[in-house]
Write a protein that holds these residues in place. Structure first.
Motif, short mmCIF file in Angstrom:
data_model
loop_
_atom_site.label_atom_id
_atom_site.label_comp_id
_atom_site.label_asym_id
_atom_site.label_seq_id
_atom_site.Cartn_x
_atom_site.Cartn_y
_atom_site.Cartn_z
N THR A 214 0.85 -1.20 0.00
CA THR A 214 0.00 0.00 0.00
C THR A 214 0.88 1.25 0.00
N GLY A 217 2.00 2.14 -3.37
CA GLY A 217 0.95 2.61 -4.29
C GLY A 217 0.42 1.52 -5.21
N ARG A 220 -4.50 -0.74 -2.69
CA ARG A 220 -5.30 0.22 -1.92
C ARG A 220 -5.94 -0.54 -0.77
N ARG A 221 -6.00 0.10 0.38
CA ARG A 221 -6.56 -0.58 1.54
C ARG A 221 -7.74 0.22 2.08
N THR A 222 -8.87 -0.45 2.20
CA THR A 222 -10.03 0.18 2.83
C THR A 222 -10.41 -0.71 4.00
N PHE A 226 -8.15 -5.23 0.85
CA PHE A 226 -7.10 -4.75 -0.05
C PHE A 226 -7.59 -4.89 -1.48
N GLN A 227 -7.27 -3.90 -2.31
CA GLN A 227 -7.60 -4.00 -3.73
C GLN A 227 -6.41 -3.55 -4.54
N GLU A 229 -4.37 -1.59 -7.19
CA GLU A 229 -4.47 -0.27 -7.83
C GLU A 229 -3.94 -0.42 -9.25
#
Ligand code: FMN
Length: 381
Positions: A214, A217, A220-222, A226-227, A229
């Protein structure tokens, strides 16, 4: 035992607490249930005691209602809080009568509450209780454990924080490749357990690697999700800068020093790269990536150093390109012209031509992206 004479006064309570606070710890909630009522206290004074039999100890103030209940029940659970659980810690550090309201729990083997979302649970049965100053020390056997991936909530000098371990370098490398080379749906969450199984690494290491990515870059972490990018342009340019440095070194050593068979092979590999694009677009991105990397790897291989070739392959450029090159990506004629000029330079022994062309070639992704951005903004305005 040696007798130690204590001459100076000991530290004050405040000094002791201040200095002790520099010993960073995780945060747990000690839970028990007495006569149908759930009780719990935030606690950092938890320590492993012995692994034969598995046992641990906790220290709770004698005034703690949770401690008083444990004296009666003889059972408790240690709930190890995850890094996003500071509000739970605060709630259980209070004397509120309804601490369990809004807290999701499951029941342990002994009926103790196990707080959902924790990274670990220990279910314990008290073996011995010792009084130490203001606290009761419960020495207990661990009868059941469970855990899940995640980072712990940390506590240091009176503040909550994150505790992130450095990911294992090999695991990080493998997960980075996976993430960069994952051409699948970018909206799909990245599952640490699935990645660990696929790459044959520990789940915890896969998780730590995702956390580390993350900051690069790439991911992406919400919350806990994790997803992937889109590969950031800066990361792509960084890859090409590393690629160029290796190729320039290899070319400086080899132009003018390669035999006719190698030159013939280089030309064959060049010709294999002259397909895969139609009308300035990649018609077959995968084919291009394969042929292009075979050409460039051969060029680096001419230096005759296994270590250099492995380092070059270690950049995993094809994996990165699979994510960044699409059919819509511009395939400029310059790419082919560069390849031809590189091979001509090798054939003529013209090192200047090769170095100049390699340098220009490494800038092509930057140029095509700048062009695409300019076209897109022209289309909008
Ligand atoms: C991070 C943190 C760690 C704590 N660690 C302990 C501990 O190890 N032992 C203890 O007795 N109290 C500890 N406390 C304080 C208790 O959580 C607090 O006194 C709580 O109100 C006790 O609740 P109870 O009386 O309902 O059992 C800690 C509080 C915080 C915020």
């Amino acid at each position: 035992m040696t007798e130690v004479e204590i001459t100076a006064d000991g530290p004050s309570k405040g000094e002791f607490r201040d200095v002790m606070g520099r010993f960073a710890s995780g945060v747990t909630v000690i839970t028990t249930t007495l006569d149908g009522e759930d009780l719990g206290a935030a606690a950092s004074a938890v320590s492993s005691l012995s692994d034969e039999p598995p046992s641990l100890l906790i220290c709770l103030n004698v005034t703690s209602t949770t401690a008083q209940a444990i004296v009666k029940t003889g059972t408790f659970a240690v709930n190890v809080l995850a890094e996003d659980s500071a509000p739970i810690a605060q709630r259980f550090a209070s004397k509120a009568p309804d601490k369990f309201q809004t807290i999701a729990v499951e029941r342990g083997q002994t009926g103790v509450p196990l707080i959902a979302g924790c990274i670990a649970h220990f279910e314990c049965v008290v073996d011995e209780t010792v009084r130490g100053g203001t606290h009761l020390v419960f020495l207990a056997r661990v009868v059941r454990v469970s855990s899940k991936p995640g980072n712990p909530l940390a506590y240091f000098r009176g503040s909550f924080g994150r505790m992130e371990t450095a990911p294992d370098a090999a695991a990080l490398h493998a997960v980075r490749d996976y993430v960069v080379g994952a051409v699948t749906d970018e909206a799909q969450p990245l599952d640490a357990e699935a990645i660990a199984a696929e790459l044959d690494i520990e789940v915890g290491r896969a998780y730590q690697s995702l956390v580390a990515l993350t900051t690069e870059g790439l991911v992406r972490r919400t919350g806990a999700t994790f997803q992937v990018e889109p590969v950031p342009d800066q990361v792509i340019f960084d890859y090409y800068a590393a690629k160029l440095a290796i190729e320039i070194g290899a070319a400086a050593q080899t132009v003018g020093a390669v035999g006719p068979d190698q030159l013939a092979e280089l030309r064959t590999l060049l010709e294999a790269t002259l397909e895969f694009s139609v009308d300035g677009q990649f018609s077959d991105p995968e084919g291009w990536i394969r042929a292009n990397s075979a050409f460039h790897e051969y060029l680096v291989g001419l230096a005759g150093s296994v270590i250099l070739t492995e380092t070059y392959k270690g950049l995993r450029l094809p994996a990165m390109e699979q994510r960044s090159i699409r059919e819509s990506t511009r395939a400029t004629a310059a790419l082919h012209d560069d390849h031809r000029a590189i091979v001509e330079g090798y054939e003529k022994g013209d090192v200047e031509l090769v170095l100049r062309t390699l340098t220009a070639h490494a800038k092509r992704p930057q140029e095509t992206r700048a062009e695409a951005a300019a076209t897109a903004s022209a289309a909008v305005s």
